[in-house]
Write a protein that holds these residues in place. Structure first.
Motif, PDB file in Angstrom:
ATOM      1  N   LEU A   1      -3.868   3.909  10.054  1.00 21.94           N
ATOM      2  CA  LEU A   1      -3.655   3.215   8.787  1.00 21.94           C
ATOM      3  C   LEU A   1      -3.880   1.723   9.006  1.00 21.94           C
ATOM      4  O   LEU A   1      -3.300   1.137   9.924  1.00 21.94           O
TER       5      LEU A   1
ATOM      6  N   THR B   1       0.846  -1.193   0.000  1.00 26.34           N
ATOM      7  CA  THR B   1       0.000   0.000   0.000  1.00 26.34           C
ATOM      8  C   THR B   1       0.879   1.240   0.000  1.00 26.34           C
ATOM      9  O   THR B   1       1.746   1.401   0.859  1.00 26.34           O
TER      10      THR B   1
ATOM     11  N   ILE C   1      -7.986   4.367   5.826  1.00 25.59           N
ATOM     12  CA  ILE C   1      -7.517   5.535   6.564  1.00 25.59           C
ATOM     13  C   ILE C   1      -8.662   6.060   7.427  1.00 25.59           C
ATOM     14  O   ILE C   1      -9.761   6.292   6.918  1.00 25.59           O
TER      15      ILE C   1
ATOM     16  N   ALA D   1      -4.572   6.444  -0.245  1.00 28.53           N
ATOM     17  CA  ALA D   1      -4.009   5.097  -0.174  1.00 28.53           C
ATOM     18  C   ALA D   1      -4.198   4.407  -1.517  1.00 28.53           C
ATOM     19  O   ALA D   1      -5.312   4.354  -2.048  1.00 28.53           O
TER      20      ALA D   1
ATOM     21  N   TYR E   1       1.019   5.229   0.448  1.00 27.61           N
ATOM     22  CA  TYR E   1       0.294   6.364   1.022  1.00 27.61           C
ATOM     23  C   TYR E   1       0.921   7.655   0.497  1.00 27.61           C
ATOM     24  O   TYR E   1       2.137   7.858   0.598  1.00 27.61           O
TER      25      TYR E   1
END
Length: 679
Positions: free
Chosen positions: A370, A241, A375, A320, A243
Motif C-alpha cells: 500500500l 485513503t 496497491i 483504494a 481501503y
C-alpha cells in the motif's frame, strides 16, 4: 498498479470488449453443456502475476457460473501493533490494532462532538411491520469541563436495506471532524435471492460508502456516495485513503432455472459465452449515476498455470478510495477465499484457507503493498493450520518487513515468521515449535483464544479450563522461542499491551472466568507484568457477575476504551458489562444491572503497578417489563480528561470520573436532548 498502468489496462479492455462482442455463442455454434470436468481453482502459495490476457480471468469466471448451475458447492467467503492510538488532545479514540491504521466503528469522537450511528426500526405501514431499519447519525456536543451533553442534530442515512454503517473521520489540521465516511452493506441481494418466473434474480451485493458533511454539526448533509459491487469483508483507513476489501460473485442476468432440458441448458451456455467483462466483473456508481467498471481483467493477479478447466466462484477485490478527492485511486483483485485480513501501515495481507498435498489444512497468504492509494501485489505463501475466526487480524502482524502469524491444526498450534523473497514468495524463515524449541504452544485439548503481537514479543492465550499465557521472544526473527508461561484460571479473549513512562511492560486482558467444569461465568479483567518476558505474573484481577454475564469487549476491541492520565503514570479504561449476579430460584443467576465499568491502572512509574475498580455508570436495570438486558447498539464510551461520555443505544450520558466513582447510582444523562436522572 500505477495510474498509467491502469489507463493502459482500461484501453486494452475496451478494445477487447469490442472484439468479442459478436460471434460468441451464436446460434450456429455447437454448445457444450457438460461441466463435469470443471474444478474450482484452489488457493495457491505460488507466486502470482497480473493478468496479461483478459480471457484468462473472464473464462475462469464463466466456469464458476457454469459450476454453480451444475450444483457445485460454493466457496465460503467470510469476514480483519499499537498499544494505543495517538492520544494527543486528552481524549480517547477508537481502539485499533496498528498505530496509524484507523478502524471503522459505530462511534467516533473529536473532543467536541460524539458521532454515533443508531439503528431504528422503520415505522410499520398498516398492520404489518416493515422489518426494515433506518440508520440515524446522532451528533452530540460535549463539555469536557462539566460532562454536559446536548443533542445537536439527527440525520437519517439513506438506505433502509443496509447494515448498520460504521464510521471513519476525515479531520482538519486542528482535529475537528469535517466529514464522516459511513461504510455499510446493501442487503437487498439477500432479500431477492429466489428465482422469479423461472429466471435467476441477479441483484448484486453492494458495499456503500456515504460521505457526510459535518462541518456544521447542526446541519448534516450527504456530500457524496459510492456503491461498489461486492460484499464487504473488511476496511481500514490510512491517512485519507480508505481501503475496502470485498468479495464479488458474478450474478449473470437471464439464466433460466431449473435447467432441466437440453434447450434451457444450451440457452444458459449461450448466455454465459456472450457474457462480457462488464457482465462478469464488478462495477461502481457515484451518487447513483451510471455504472462504471471497477475492475478490469488486468487488475487481477492469477497463477501462471491456471487452466481452461479452472473456475473462479469469487473474486476478492481490494479498492483504494481517496476521501479528499472522492475517487477510486486503484483496484486489485485475486481469487481466494478469506478468513482474515490484516493491514499495516505499508501492507495488506489476505489470508485464505487452503489444503496441502497431504490433505492437511493450511493458510494461504497474499501480500499487497500500500502506498498512498496505490496497491501492488507483492508475494504469496502458505503455513500449516488455520487462523482463528474471531478477531482474525490479531493472529497476524508485520514487523520490520516480516509477517508473524499464529495458526492451529485442531489443538496443535504454531507460530511462523514469513519473509518476502525476490521471486514473489512468502517463505517461512522460522516456525515454533521446532527441533531446538519443541515445547508446544498450549496443552492437549486447548484452543487459542487470544493473540497479540507487540514489537519483539508475542502473547498467546490458550484455554480449556485454565488459561495458559505464553510469552514468546521474537527478538531474533529466525529463532523464536517460548520465553515465559503463566497458568491462571479463566480465559482471556482480548489482550492490550500497555507501556509505562519508564518502559515497564504490562498486558491487560479481558475475558471470562471459568468454573471447575469449564463453564464460563463472570467477566474477568486482569493485569499482567510482562517486563521480564521469562516471568510474567499477575498484578491484579477484577471479576464481574456470574454465569450469564457478558461484555461486548470480550469479542470486539472497539468496546474497550483507554486513555493515559497525566504523564502516563496511570491509565483509565472503560468497558460495558451486563452483570448477572442475582441468585435465581433454579440455582442460576438473573440480570442485576448493565453499566460501563471504570477501571484504572496506577503506579506505572513505580515498581508495583496495580489495577482497581473506580466506579460504575449504570445504564439499565431490570423492572417488571424488562427482565433481560436489551443489548443496545451502539454500546460505547469515550474518555475525555476527567469526563466519561457513554453512548448506550439512543441515549448519550456524561459523568465526571470522580462522581461515577463516588455515586455510581446517581448519574445525569441526556436522551433526545432531555435530562433524566437514574436513581
Amino acid at each position: 498498479m500505477s495510474a498509467s498502468a491502469k489507463a493502459t489496462a482500461l484501453l486494452a479492455t475496451s478494445i477487447g470488449l469490442v472484439a468479442c462482442s459478436g460471434g460468441s455463442g451464436s446460434s450456429g455454434r455447437k454448445l457444450d453443456t457438460d461441466y463435469s470436468g470443471l474444478r474450482l481453482a484452489t488457493s495457491t502459495d505460488g507466486a502470482l502475476h497480473y493478468a496479461t490476457k483478459d480471457g484468462r480471468v473472464l473464462d475462469a469466471l464463466r466456469n464458476g457460473i457454469r459450476m454453480s448451475l451444475a450444483g457445485a458447492p460454493e466457496i465460503a467467503v467470510v469476514g480483519g501493533p499499537a498499544a494505543f492510538s495517538d492520544r494527543a488532545g486528552g481524549y480517547s479514540r477508537t481502539t485499533v490494532q496498528v498505530a496509524g491504521v484507523d478502524e471503522a466503528d459505530l462511534v467516533k469522537y473529536d473532543g467536541h462532538h460524539v458521532y454515533a450511528v443508531v439503528p431504528k426500526p422503520v415505522p410499520s405501514s398498516g398492520t404489518a411491520p416493515t422489518g426494515l431499519i433506518r440508520n440515524v447519525l446522532k451528533v452530540v456536543s460535549t463539555d469536557a469541563v462539566s460532562a454536559a451533553t446536548q443533542v445537536v442534530s439527527e440525520f437519517t442515512l439513506a438506505g433502509e436495506h443496509s447494515s448498520v454503517p460504521l464510521l471513519y473521520q476525515v479531520q482538519s489540521s486542528s482535529g475537528d471532524t469535517e466529514y464522516l465516511a459511513a461504510v455499510s452493506q446493501d442487503s437487498r441481494a439477500w432479500l431477492q435471492a429466489q428465482p422469479v418466473i423461472g429466471t435467476l434474480v441477479s441483484q448484486p451485493d453492494r458495499t456503500i460508502v456515504q460521505f457526510l458533511d459535518v462541518r456544521d454539526p447542526s446541519n448534516v448533509s450527504q456530500a457524496w456516495q459510492i456503491e461498489l459491487d461486492g460484499w464487504l469483508r473488511g476496511s481500514r483507513k490510512i491517512g485519507d485513503t480508505l481501503y475496502l476489501v470485498s468479495s464479488y460473485r458474478p450474478r449473470l442476468a437471464g439464466l433460466v432455472l431449473p435447467a432441466d432440458t437440453l434447450e434451457t441448458r444450451q440457452a444458459n451456455e449461450r448466455r454465459i459465452l456472450e457474457a462480457s467483462a462488464a457482465d462478469l466483473l464488478p462495477g461502481y456508481r457515484i451518487n447513483g449515476g451510471t455504472e462504471l467498471p471497477l475492475v478490469t481483467p488486468r487488475d487481477c493477479v492469477l497463477p501462471a498455470d491456471l487452466s481452461s478447466l479452472d473456475a473462479y466462484a469469487d473474486l476478492v477485490v481490494i479498492t483504494a478510495l481517496d476521501l479528499n478527492q472522492r475517487r477510486v485511486t486503484d483496484v486489485n483483485c485475486i481469487s481466494t477465499n478469506v478468513n482474515g485480513v490484516y493491514v499495516s501501515i505499508d501492507s495488506l495481507y489476505v489470508g485464505g484457507e487452503g489444503v496441502a498435498a497431504d490433505g492437511a489444512p493450511m493458510t494461504v497468504l497474499h501480500k499487497f503493498l500500500l502506498n498512498r492509494g496505490d496497491i501492488t501485489y507483492r508475494a504469496s505463501g502458505a503455513v500449516s493450520g488455520r487462523i482463528g475466526w474471531t478477531n482474525a487480524s490479531y493472529f497476524m502482524d508485520e514487523y520490520r518487513g516480516d509477517l508473524r502469524i499464529v495458526t492451529s491444526r485442531a489443538d496443535v498450534h504454531g507460530l511462523s515468521v514469513l519473509r518476502e523473497t525476490t521471486d514473489r514468495r512468502l517463505i517461512a524463515m522460522a516456525r515454533l515449535p521446532n527441533t531446538q524449541h519443541p515445547a508446544p504452544i498450549g496443552k492437549p485439548g486447548e484452543q487459542v483464544h487470544a493473540v497479540r503481537f507487540f514489537g519483539e514479543r508475542a502473547y498467546v492465550v490458550t484455554a480449556r479450563v485454565t488459561d495458559p499465557l505464553y510469552a514468546i521472544d521474537l527478538s531474533n526473527p529466525v529463532d523464536p522461542f517460548i520465553a515465559g508461561e503463566l497458568e491462571i484460571p479463566g480465559v482471556s479473549t482480548y489482550l492490550q499491551p500497555i507501556v509505562g513512562p519508564t518502559g515497564a511492560a504490562l498486558l491487560l486482558s479481558v475475558g471470562r472466568e471459568l468454573n471447575a467444569q469449564g463453564v464460563r461465568t463472570g467477566i474477568k479483567v486482569e493485569l499482567f507484568d510482562v517486563s521480564d518476558v521469562a516471568r510474567p505474573h499477575s498484578l491484579g484481577v477484577q471479576v464481574f457477575g456470574k454465569i450469564g454475564s457478558s461484555s461486548d469487549a470480550t469479542e470486539d476491541p472497539h468496546a474497550l476504551t483507554l486513555l493515559p492520565v497525566g504523564h502516563t503514570d496511570s491509565y483509565r479504561f472503560a468497558l460495558p458489562i451486563d452483570v448477572f449476579d442475582t441468585p435465581s430460584y433454579d440455582g442460576r443467576f438473573s440480570w442485576t444491572y448493565s453499566g460501563v465499568h471504570l477501571l484504572q491502572i496506577d503506579g506505572l512509574a513505580g515498581a508495583t503497578p496495580h489495577l482497581s475498580l473506580a466506579g460504575v455508570i449504570e445504564t439499565a436495570e431490570p423492572d417488571r417489563s424488562n427482565a433481560y438486558p436489551r443489548y443496545p447498539v451502539p454500546n460505547r464510551s469515550v474518555l475525555h480528561d476527567e469526563c466519561v461520555f457513554v453512548v448506550n443505544g439512543d441515549t448519550v450520558m456524561g459523568s465526571m470520573w470522580s462522581r461515577a466513582a463516588a455515586e455510581p447510582a446517581q448519574l445525569p444523562s441526556v436522551e433526545f436532548g432531555m435530562q433524566r436522572v437514574r436513581l
